[in-house]
Design a protein around this motif. Structure first.
Motif, mmCIF file in Angstrom:
data_model
loop_
_atom_site.group_PDB
_atom_site.id
_atom_site.type_symbol
_atom_site.label_atom_id
_atom_site.label_comp_id
_atom_site.label_asym_id
_atom_site.label_seq_id
_atom_site.Cartn_x
_atom_site.Cartn_y
_atom_site.Cartn_z
ATOM 1 N N UNK A 151 -20.099 -7.503 15.094
ATOM 2 C CA UNK A 151 -19.566 -6.891 16.310
ATOM 3 C C UNK A 151 -20.388 -7.293 17.531
ATOM 4 N N UNK A 152 -21.684 -7.442 17.362
ATOM 5 C CA UNK A 152 -22.526 -7.886 18.475
ATOM 6 C C UNK A 152 -22.167 -9.304 18.893
ATOM 7 N N UNK A 153 -21.917 -10.161 17.908
ATOM 8 C CA UNK A 153 -21.514 -11.539 18.218
ATOM 9 C C UNK A 153 -20.196 -11.550 18.986
ATOM 10 N N UNK A 154 -19.247 -10.716 18.552
ATOM 11 C CA UNK A 154 -17.960 -10.644 19.254
ATOM 12 C C UNK A 154 -18.161 -10.177 20.692
ATOM 13 N N UNK A 155 -19.005 -9.197 20.879
ATOM 14 C CA UNK A 155 -19.254 -8.675 22.226
ATOM 15 C C UNK A 155 -19.859 -9.746 23.127
ATOM 16 N N UNK A 156 -20.876 -10.450 22.623
ATOM 17 C CA UNK A 156 -21.533 -11.493 23.422
ATOM 18 C C UNK A 156 -20.564 -12.619 23.754
ATOM 19 N N UNK A 157 -19.775 -13.064 22.758
ATOM 20 C CA UNK A 157 -18.832 -14.154 22.994
ATOM 21 C C UNK A 157 -17.761 -13.750 24.001
ATOM 22 N N UNK A 158 -17.296 -12.509 23.897
ATOM 23 C CA UNK A 158 -16.268 -12.068 24.835
ATOM 24 C C UNK A 158 -16.827 -11.935 26.247
ATOM 25 N N UNK A 159 -18.074 -11.465 26.365
ATOM 26 C CA UNK A 159 -18.681 -11.291 27.692
ATOM 27 C C UNK A 159 -19.007 -12.616 28.356
ATOM 28 N N UNK A 160 -19.350 -13.625 27.594
ATOM 29 C CA UNK A 160 -19.760 -14.915 28.165
ATOM 30 C C UNK A 160 -18.629 -15.933 28.200
ATOM 31 N N UNK A 161 -17.449 -15.532 27.782
ATOM 32 C CA UNK A 161 -16.352 -16.500 27.724
ATOM 33 C C UNK A 161 -16.039 -17.077 29.102
ATOM 34 N N UNK A 213 -25.433 -2.702 9.024
ATOM 35 C CA UNK A 213 -26.173 -3.735 9.734
ATOM 36 C C UNK A 213 -25.401 -5.058 9.738
ATOM 37 N N UNK A 214 -24.728 -5.348 8.618
ATOM 38 C CA UNK A 214 -23.952 -6.590 8.540
ATOM 39 C C UNK A 214 -22.794 -6.547 9.528
ATOM 40 N N UNK A 215 -22.055 -5.446 9.513
ATOM 41 C CA UNK A 215 -20.897 -5.339 10.412
ATOM 42 C C UNK A 215 -21.347 -5.274 11.871
ATOM 43 N N UNK A 233 -14.432 -7.282 24.858
ATOM 44 C CA UNK A 233 -15.852 -6.920 24.912
ATOM 45 C C UNK A 233 -16.022 -5.406 25.000
ATOM 46 N N UNK A 234 -15.198 -4.740 25.823
ATOM 47 C CA UNK A 234 -15.296 -3.284 25.934
ATOM 48 C C UNK A 234 -14.967 -2.589 24.622
ATOM 49 N N UNK A 235 -13.913 -3.075 23.955
ATOM 50 C CA UNK A 235 -13.554 -2.474 22.663
ATOM 51 C C UNK A 235 -14.647 -2.675 21.637
ATOM 52 N N UNK A 236 -15.262 -3.868 21.650
ATOM 53 C CA UNK A 236 -16.343 -4.140 20.702
ATOM 54 C C UNK A 236 -17.540 -3.228 20.959
ATOM 55 N N UNK A 237 -17.875 -3.006 22.252
ATOM 56 C CA UNK A 237 -18.993 -2.116 22.565
ATOM 57 C C UNK A 237 -18.699 -0.676 22.120
#
Length: 414
Positions: A216-226, A210-212, A245-249
């Motif tokens: 990873x969700x934060x990375x995905x959101x930041x990459x998608x909204x950059x 859950x921590x990781x 973002x794709x790699x994070x998903x």
């Protein structure tokens, strides 16, 4: 007939823990040999009228191998059995009274029964059956040459020898069963410890997922909204963020599949957010309301605490308080959190301390029947995971102390 000891001679009871037990077969064999040797000579010469030289030779052949029986009972049996049959044939040449036992005198029966007991303690069941059949066969065959008739008392050697073989075999098989049971208990205890460790590691892995996953969700959101948050991004940079973002998903998907392997039907309650340092106070208050008294000394931490460290600290306090409730209900307990300044070449350490005194008398009934994890095994695994140290042990006054030092900068455990 084959011996059960293929690896070499080994005395009876050689594996016993007490020295007197190891020496017991030697003592019994020595007493029988010393007692039977002169007695056999006297009985064969005075009662049966056998020549003194022949009687002495038979006595030595029948009594001396009893010492060998402690190490090689089957080899000793060959010698004694042959000597007993030879003695029975020698007695046919003399005129002895009808009241005397034949084909085997009383002294020969005593030595033979002792030898059969040694055989039963050493040899396998098949060998014991063959020994008894040979004894019975020789006894019956000699009966056809009996000078004074053949009755039930002439079968005394076969009967007593069979009882001794049976008794020795039962004792040997019982001893082997106890030894195998002890070995299985040792193996089972080691397997239980290993299973406990693996279960606790899987439990920690489920919590850390859950921590990781949050990171990873934060990375995905930041990459998608950059591209919406940052103006005038070059096309190659926009493509790089899209790739991230794709790699994070994909990583999140793989982690969900991994979690499916780690979870089971008993882990539905672990879907809630994982606790951290902020929830330790609530945990202490809940324990104090249920059982008490518990003192809590929090600490102010300016730096951001890694989620794995906060989760480990919470679980350590949780398990330590559960142990207090189970093993020292009603005992005064102190929980404290403190931060040590970074030393030279190191980082700041979060110290988690749980100390309880001895339980009051009479002890209260435990609040919990089972813990949240696997006790000290879980604590050690969590501390090792974040690269910290753990110090646990009883106190002189009857209490117990748990002290964990967790680095506030995550590092790879060694």
């Amino acid at each position: 007939m084959t011996s059960a000891e293929e690896e070499g001679p080994r005395a009876l009871f050689a594996g016993a823990s007490h020295r007197w037990v190891r020496m017991l077969p030697w003592g019994v064999a020595f007493v029988l040999c010393v007692a039977l040797l002169p007695t056999t000579i006297v009985v064969l010469t005075a009662d049966y009228g056998l020549n003194g030289g022949v009687a002495a030779a038979l006595a030595v052949a029948q009594a001396a191998p009893l010492l060998l029986a402690v190490v090689r009972p089957l080899l000793a049996w060959y010698v004694v059995f042959a000597a007993d049959v030879a003695g029975a044939l020698a007695l046919l040449a003399v005129g002895f009274p009808e009241r005397l036992l034949w084909p085997f005198p009383p002294t020969g029966i005593v030595g033979y029964v002792g030898l059969c007991l040694a055989l039963g303690l050493r040899e396998r069941r098949r060998t014991l059956v063959l020994v008894w059949l040979a004894t019975a066969g020789a006894n019956v065959a000699l009966g056809f040459a009996a000078p004074h008739g053949f009755g039930a008392r002439e079968l005394l050697l076969t009967i007593l020898g069979g009882v001794a073989l049976l008794l020795g075999g039962v004792l040997r098989e019982r001893s082997e069963a106890q030894r195998r049971l002890a070995e299985q208990e040792t193996i089972s205890e080691a397997e239980r410890g290993r299973r406990t460790l693996l279960e606790e590691r899987a439990r920690i892995a489920r919590e850390l997922h859950d921590v990781v996953a949050h990171h990873m969700s934060v990375i995905t959101v930041q990459a998608n909204t950059a591209e919406y948050r940052l103006e005038r991004l070059p096309p190659d940079v926009r493509e790089e963020f899209t790739s991230i973002a794709g790699t994070a998903r994909e990583s999140l998907g793989e982690m969900r599949r991994l979690l499916g392997v780690l979870r089971n039907e008993e882990t539905h309650g672990e879907l809630v957010p994982q606790p951290g340092l902020a929830q330790i106070g609530q945990l202490v208050e809940a324990t104090a309301r249920a059982r008490g008294p518990v003192e809590f000394t929090p600490c102010d931490i300016d730096a951001e605490v890694p989620e794995t460290v906060g989760l480990s600290a919470y679980r350590i306090v949780q398990e330590a308080l559960a142990n207090v409730v189970r093993h020292a209900p009603g005992a005064h307990t102190r929980v404290s959190l403190s931060v040590a300044e970074p030393d030279q070449g190191g980082g700041a350490l979060l110290t988690v301390l749980v100390v309880n005194g001895p339980p009051p008398a009479p002890p209260a009934a435990p609040l919990e029947a089972s813990g949240t994890g696997h006790g000290l095994v879980g604590m050690r695994e969590r501390v090792r995971l974040v690269g910290g140290t753990l110090d646990v042990g009883p106190l002189p006054d009857g209490g117990f102390r748990v002290a964990a030092r967790l680095p506030l900068i995550e590092k790879d455990p060694t």
